[in-house]
Motif scaffolding. Structure first.
Motif, short mmCIF file in Angstrom:
data_model
loop_
_atom_site.label_atom_id
_atom_site.label_comp_id
_atom_site.label_asym_id
_atom_site.label_seq_id
_atom_site.Cartn_x
_atom_site.Cartn_y
_atom_site.Cartn_z
N ARG A 155 56.92 52.31 38.90
CA ARG A 155 55.54 51.86 38.74
C ARG A 155 54.57 53.03 38.57
NH1 ARG A 155 54.95 46.61 39.54
NH2 ARG A 155 56.57 45.52 40.66
N THR A 156 53.46 52.73 37.94
CA THR A 156 52.38 53.70 37.80
C THR A 156 51.06 53.01 38.14
OG1 THR A 156 51.17 55.11 36.27
CG2 THR A 156 52.18 53.15 35.33
N HIS A 157 50.12 53.78 38.67
CA HIS A 157 48.79 53.24 38.99
C HIS A 157 47.77 53.57 37.91
CE1 HIS A 157 50.10 51.78 42.82
NE2 HIS A 157 50.51 52.99 43.19
N ARG A 175 41.16 41.69 48.28
CA ARG A 175 39.95 41.90 49.09
C ARG A 175 38.70 42.06 48.21
NH1 ARG A 175 42.81 46.62 49.26
NH2 ARG A 175 41.73 48.57 48.68
N HIS A 176 38.90 42.25 46.92
CA HIS A 176 37.77 42.40 46.00
C HIS A 176 37.47 41.11 45.25
CE1 HIS A 176 38.03 46.61 46.91
NE2 HIS A 176 39.24 46.72 46.38
N GLN A 181 31.91 34.56 40.98
CA GLN A 181 32.55 34.62 39.67
C GLN A 181 33.95 33.99 39.66
OE1 GLN A 181 30.93 37.65 40.68
NE2 GLN A 181 29.18 37.03 39.41
N ARG A 182 34.43 33.67 40.86
CA ARG A 182 35.76 33.10 41.04
C ARG A 182 36.83 33.97 40.35
NH1 ARG A 182 35.77 26.82 39.72
NH2 ARG A 182 37.81 27.08 40.74
N THR A 183 36.73 35.27 40.61
CA THR A 183 37.68 36.20 40.01
C THR A 183 37.87 37.41 40.91
OG1 THR A 183 38.26 37.38 38.00
CG2 THR A 183 35.99 37.57 38.72
N VAL A 184 38.89 38.18 40.62
CA VAL A 184 39.15 39.43 41.34
C VAL A 184 38.72 40.58 40.45
CG1 VAL A 184 40.98 40.96 42.19
CG2 VAL A 184 41.07 38.51 42.69
N VAL A 185 37.97 41.50 41.04
CA VAL A 185 37.60 42.72 40.32
C VAL A 185 38.54 43.83 40.79
CG1 VAL A 185 35.81 44.43 39.86
CG2 VAL A 185 35.19 42.01 40.15
N PRO A 186 39.51 44.19 39.97
CA PRO A 186 40.52 45.15 40.44
C PRO A 186 39.97 46.56 40.56
CG PRO A 186 40.89 44.62 38.12
CD PRO A 186 39.78 43.73 38.60
N GLU A 187 40.17 47.12 41.72
CA GLU A 187 39.81 48.52 41.96
C GLU A 187 40.97 49.44 41.60
OE1 GLU A 187 39.63 50.48 46.06
OE2 GLU A 187 37.52 50.01 45.65
#
Length: 384
Positions: A155-157, A175-176, A181-187
Motif C-alpha cells: 500500500r501507499t498513502h 472521523r471526518h 454534506q452526507r460525505t466523508v472528506v478524506p484527510e
C-alpha cells in the motif's frame, strides 16, 4: 410395497432377520446386488466380485448408473480395501471404468512403482483429469486472493487516483464525516502501489509424502503449480519422508510433479525443515507451509528447535495437519501443542479455504485468529 419398507429393505440388506418381509425388483434389485457384492459379510459370499477384472469393470459401471457421484467415490474406496481393487487398478481396462477423484489419484501414486508399462499412460490420463478439474476449481480463487494480498501489502498513502483503495480510505477517514454534506472528506488516502517488486514473497510448501497424507499431497501439488504461475512469488515445493526431495522444477506440470512423489515410508520433519531453512533467502518475506500429520520419525526436539528458529527469524510458519476435504485428521497432538506453544498454529484446512489462508499469511496476519474467524479448530498449546 410402501416407500418406507422399500428403503428399510435396501438398508438392511434382505437377510432373514431384516424384518421387512419384502423383496426388490427392477432397478432396486440391481442396485441392491451392487451393494451386496461389496458389503455382504458372510464368509462364503464375501468378495462377490472375485478377482475378475471384467466383472469389477461391470460393477464399477453399474454403481455409476445407480448412485450419485459422492456415493460412487465412497464405494470405490471401500472396494479397494474389501475386494482387492487396489491391485486390479493396475489393469488399464479397469482404470478406464473408475470414476476419477483425489483418493483414486492417491492410490495410483502409492502404486506408482508397481504400475505395469501397459497401464502407465492410462494412469497418467486419470491423474491428469483430476488435476485439470482441481485447477479449474481452485486456480482463479487462489490467484485472485494472493494477488490482492500482494497489492494490499504494498500500500501507499500517496496513490494515484486509479490506485485508491476506497474502502480502506473511507474507513481511515470516518472521523471526518460531514453530516450536512452526507460525505466523508478524506484527510489521508490509502491505495495500492502501482508496481510490485520482481519477487515480493517466497512461498515454501513442505509436504509430508507418507501414505496417510495422499490427499493433501494432491491438493498441495495443484496449489503449488498455481502459486508458481504468479510472477511476483517465488514458489518452492519440497516433499519428504525419511529423505527430502525438491520438486520445484516440476511445478510447471503438477501431473509430472505428482509422479515424482513416492507415497509411503517414514517421516523426518526435522530434515525437511533443515532443507527449507537452507533455501530461505529473506525470512521476513517468506511463508513456510508445513503440511504434515506431525508423526515425527526423526529428532523431535531438534525439529521443534528448528521450527522455533524459523519463526524467530521472521518466517511466517503455518502447519497444516491436512489439506483436504476428508474431515478431522489423525495427527500427533503433543507436537501440534508444542508448535502452538511456539506461536506456530497447527490445524486442518480445506482446499476451498486455502487461498484465503495464503492471503492472510502473505499479509502477515495472525493466522490463529484467521482460523478462529473461519471456525477452524486450532491445536492448543500445552498448559503449564
Amino acid at each position: 410395497m410402501s416407500e418406507r419398507l422399500r428403503r428399510w429393505r435396501m438398508i438392511l440388506g434382505g437377510d432373514e432377520a431384516d424384518g421387512t418381509g419384502t423383496s426388490l425388483s427392477g432397478v432396486d434389485a440391481k442396485r441392491d446386488a451392487t451393494l451386496e457384492a461389496l458389503y455382504d459379510r458372510q464368509e462364503d459370499r464375501r468378495g462377490g466380485l472375485g478377482s475378475s477384472s471384467p466383472r469389477v469393470a461391470r460393477w464399477l459401471g453399474d454403481i455409476r448408473g445407480y448412485f450419485p457421484s459422492s456415493v460412487v467415490q465412497v464405494m470405490q474406496r471401500d472396494a479397494m480395501e474389501r475386494l482387492g481393487l487396489r491391485e486390479l487398478l493396475l489393469e488399464p481396462e479397469l482404470l478406464e471404468s473408475v470414476q476419477p477423484d483425489v483418493h483414486l489419484v492417491g492410490t495410483l501414486l502409492s502404486l506408482n512403482r508397481a504400475i505395469p508399462e501397459r497401464s502407465r499412460d492410462t494412469a497418467r490420463a486419470v491423474v491428469r483429469r483430476v488435476v485439470d478439474e482441481l485447477e479449474k476449481r481452485l486456480a482463479q480463487p487462489t490467484r485472485q486472493a494472493v494477488s490482492g494480498a500482494l497489492h494490499r501489502a504494498n500500500r501507499t498513502h500517496r496513490p494515484r487516483q486509479a490506485d485508491i483503495d476506497w474502502n480502506r480510505t473511507i474507513l481511515a477517514n470516518l472521523r471526518h464525516y460531514q453530516p450536512e454534506q452526507r460525505t466523508v472528506v478524506p484527510e489521508r488516502l490509502v491505495g495500492y502501489g502501482r508496481r510490485l517488486p520482481n519477487m515480493s514473497k517466497q512461498i515454501v510448501l513442505c509436504m509430508d509424502q507418507s501414505g496417510s497424507m495422499a490427499g493433501s499431497v494432491v491438493y498441495a501439488s495443484v496449489f503449488g503449480a498455481v502459486l508458481a504461475s504468479i510472477r511476483t512469488l517465488r514458489t518452492q515445493i519440497i516433499a519428504f519422508d525419511t529423505s527430502v526431495v525438491d520438486l520445484t522444477e516440476q511445478l510447471s506440470d503438477p501431473v509430472e510433479l505428482l509422479f515424482g512423489v513416492q507415497l509411503g515410508g517414514g517421516t523426518d520433519i526435522n530434515a525437511a525443515l533443515a532443507y527449507c531453512q537452507s533455501r530461505i533467502e529473506a525470512p521476513r518475506d517468506t511463508v513456510l507451509v508445513l503440511i504434515s500429520d506431525l508423526y515425527e520419525g526423526g529428532n523431535e526436539e531438534e525439529m521443534l528447535q528448528r521450527a522455533q528458529a524459523l519463526a524467530a527469524d521472521g518466517v511466517q510458519v503455518v502447519c497444516l495437519l491436512a489439506l483436504s476435504d476428508d474431515g478431522a485428521p489423525a495427527y500427533d497432538h503433543d507436537i501440534a501443542a508444542a508448535l502452538a506453544g511456539l506461536g506456530i498454529p497447527a490445524f486442518a484446512c480445506s482446499p476451498d479455504k486455502f487461498p484465503d489462508l495464503m492471503s492472510a499469511a502473505i499479509q502477515q496476519q495472525d493466522i490463529a485468529a484467521w482460523a478462529a474467524s473461519n471456525d477452524i479448530p486450532v491445536a492448543a498449546a500445552t498448559q503449564g
